[in-house]
Design a protein around this motif. Structure first.
Motif, PDB file in Angstrom:
ATOM      1  N   LEU A   1       1.109   7.049  -6.642  1.00 45.41           N
ATOM      2  CA  LEU A   1      -0.055   7.873  -6.948  1.00 45.41           C
ATOM      3  C   LEU A   1       0.176   9.337  -6.595  1.00 45.41           C
ATOM      4  CD1 LEU A   1      -2.956   5.511  -5.820  1.00 45.41           C
ATOM      5  CD2 LEU A   1      -2.321   6.132  -8.155  1.00 45.41           C
ATOM      6  N   ALA A   2       1.061   9.600  -5.657  1.00 45.66           N
ATOM      7  CA  ALA A   2       1.348  10.985  -5.279  1.00 45.66           C
ATOM      8  C   ALA A   2       2.084  11.731  -6.386  1.00 45.66           C
ATOM      9  CB  ALA A   2       2.167  11.014  -3.990  1.00 45.66           C
TER      10      ALA A   2
ATOM     11  N   SER B   1      -7.103   9.810  -7.157  1.00 35.74           N
ATOM     12  CA  SER B   1      -8.262  10.464  -6.554  1.00 35.74           C
ATOM     13  C   SER B   1      -8.684  11.687  -7.350  1.00 35.74           C
ATOM     14  CB  SER B   1      -7.946  10.877  -5.118  1.00 35.74           C
ATOM     15  OG  SER B   1      -7.674   9.746  -4.322  1.00 35.74           O
TER      16      SER B   1
ATOM     17  N   ARG C   1       2.293   1.877  -3.470  1.00 33.53           N
ATOM     18  CA  ARG C   1       1.257   2.345  -4.393  1.00 33.53           C
ATOM     19  C   ARG C   1       0.908   3.807  -4.124  1.00 33.53           C
ATOM     20  NH1 ARG C   1      -2.901  -0.731  -2.969  1.00 33.53           N
ATOM     21  NH2 ARG C   1      -3.934   0.942  -1.817  1.00 33.53           N
ATOM     22  N   GLU C   2       0.759   4.177  -2.871  1.00 32.68           N
ATOM     23  CA  GLU C   2       0.399   5.553  -2.526  1.00 32.68           C
ATOM     24  C   GLU C   2       1.505   6.522  -2.919  1.00 32.68           C
ATOM     25  OE1 GLU C   2      -0.612   5.407   1.600  1.00 32.68           O
ATOM     26  OE2 GLU C   2      -2.656   4.663   1.215  1.00 32.68           O
TER      27      GLU C   2
ATOM     28  N   TRP D   1      -5.804   1.814  -7.799  1.00 31.56           N
ATOM     29  CA  TRP D   1      -4.777   2.524  -8.564  1.00 31.56           C
ATOM     30  C   TRP D   1      -5.331   3.738  -9.315  1.00 31.56           C
ATOM     31  CZ3 TRP D   1       0.448   1.626  -8.730  1.00 31.56           C
ATOM     32  CH2 TRP D   1       0.911   0.442  -8.138  1.00 31.56           C
TER      33      TRP D   1
ATOM     34  N   THR E   1       0.822  -1.210   0.000  1.00 31.80           N
ATOM     35  CA  THR E   1       0.000   0.000   0.000  1.00 31.80           C
ATOM     36  C   THR E   1       0.856   1.260   0.000  1.00 31.80           C
ATOM     37  OG1 THR E   1      -1.799  -1.134   1.140  1.00 31.80           O
ATOM     38  CG2 THR E   1      -1.790   1.267   1.233  1.00 31.80           C
TER      39      THR E   1
END
Length: 371
Positions: free
Chosen positions: A23-24, A133, A19-20, A130, A16
């Motif tokens: 995504l950032a 947001s 992945r975060e 994935w 996690t």
């Protein structure tokens, strides 16, 4: 009934935290999700062995046909998360139709629209964590900070043989990649080199198909553009080198002082872009008359110098709408207007993004919900 893309979960998904972190700051086309959708076609059995499986490499025989004869096609589209957490696609039926047209041109089997959409739905559902947001409710996403899940469906000849014929074994796959802006520096006017040395495609060739060979053909011209200090290359027609066609990976539009929105007509050597078609549909909503016709290179440059061409931009799924600030060729440099992003260019780009992210009403019925 569509192919069953049942999930075979990845036993070793990305942690996690990793992945975060991706995504950032996702970049574009550098990180990939935990799964991929796959299917196989053979001349004897048609499409079969469809599933969503762990992301990983293919094992290819050295004689695999695509390595020798370049029989392959691909697509590109995005999944967008809206403020309420739902996930949507933008005009995926058009991507399915173009994949089918490309398949016909490359002598590959056609994957039905139903199966194309089923593969994407299943992959997005498996890797929904994935999807970047959406901006906070009521917020306006900066024009240079849009994020989405980029989807890359592709198909290639996977039969092992040497001989010039259509393959009897073909692999279909769809992978996904969290994506930020296509251009690392965001939305800024780009400089374009007009190449008369190289051409992208000719009449009767593969220009209207989305196949890797067209992009490979553009790379040396892109290098030529870089040697002249330009960001991208613009191709002229192959027959006369006198008419504008498209960039290495994007369609092109010009906005005139008399409120026309002009793009080169589809002549069989230009890719029928989904974003291109969407902008044509939006033109009248912005007080513009959409026009598809041949555009002479000389006409374009003289129009820029006289002010008749008020704005110039490129468009495509990856970059959405990209303003063009200058054109260069062997004779000199031509600045479009002030060299900055034009009002119409910015407005069209914002409208497309607002629809895609659910910030504006979808009056054309372009969105399709996945989750």
């Amino acid at each position: 009934m569509s192919l069953p893309f049942d999930l075979r979960p990845n036993p070793h998904p990305r942690p996690t935290a990793e992945r975060e972190a991706i995504l950032a700051a996702p970049g574009f086309g550098v990180s990939f999700t935990d799964h991929m959708a796959v299917a196989t076609w053979t001349g004897a059995d048609g499409w079969h062995d469809s599933a969503v499986v762990p992301y990983g490499p293919f094992s290819l025989d050295p004689a695999t046909a695509v390595l020798h004869y370049a029989q392959e096609i691909f697509e590109g589209l995005k999944a967008y998360k809206h403020a309420d957490g739902s996930v949507w696609l933008f005009r995926p039926d058009q991507n399915a139709a173009r994949l089918a047209r490309s398949a016909h041109r490359l002598a590959l089997p056609v994957l039905s629209e139903e199966d194309f959409l089923a593969s994407i739905d299943a992959l997005v559902a498996a890797d929904v964590a994935w999807v970047p947001s959406a901006p906070a409710s009521g917020a306006s996403m900066p024009l240079d900070n849009e994020q989405s899940l980029y989807l890359r469906p592709f198909m290639f000849a996977s039969e092992a043989f040497l001989g010039v014929r259509a393959a009897q074994r073909v692999t279909y796959c769809c992978i996904a990649s969290p994506a930020g802006p296509y251009f690392a520096r965001g939305v800024h006017p780009v400089s374009i080199w007009i190449s008369t040395t190289y051409t992208r495609a000719a009449a009767g060739g593969m220009g209207a198909a989305k196949t890797g060979g067209n992009y490979a053909a553009s790379l040396v011209a892109q290098q030529e553009a870089a040697t002249h200090g330009c960001d991208q290359v613009m191709f002229a027609d192959a027959a006369e080198h006198a008419y504008v066609e498209e960039l290495g990976g994007m369609n092109v539009y010009l906005v005139t002082s008399d409120a026309e929105l002009i793009t080169p007509e589809l002549s069989g050597s230009i890719l029928e872009g989904v974003t291109r078609d969407s902008i044509l549909s939006l033109a009248r909503e912005f007080g513009l008359t959409p026009v598809e016709r041949r555009i002479g290179v000389t006409e374009l440059l003289e129009g820029i110098d006289s002010g008749w061409v008020a704005e110039l931009f490129a468009c495509g799924t990856a970059a959405v709408v990209t303003p063009i600030g200058t054109l260069k060729n062997e004779q000199g440099t031509h600045q479009v207007g002030s060299g900055q992003t034009g009002e119409t260019t910015a407005a069209l780009r914002k409208n497309l993004l607002d629809v895609q992210y659910g910030r504006a009403e979808d009056t054309h019925g372009w969105l399709r919900r996945v989750l």
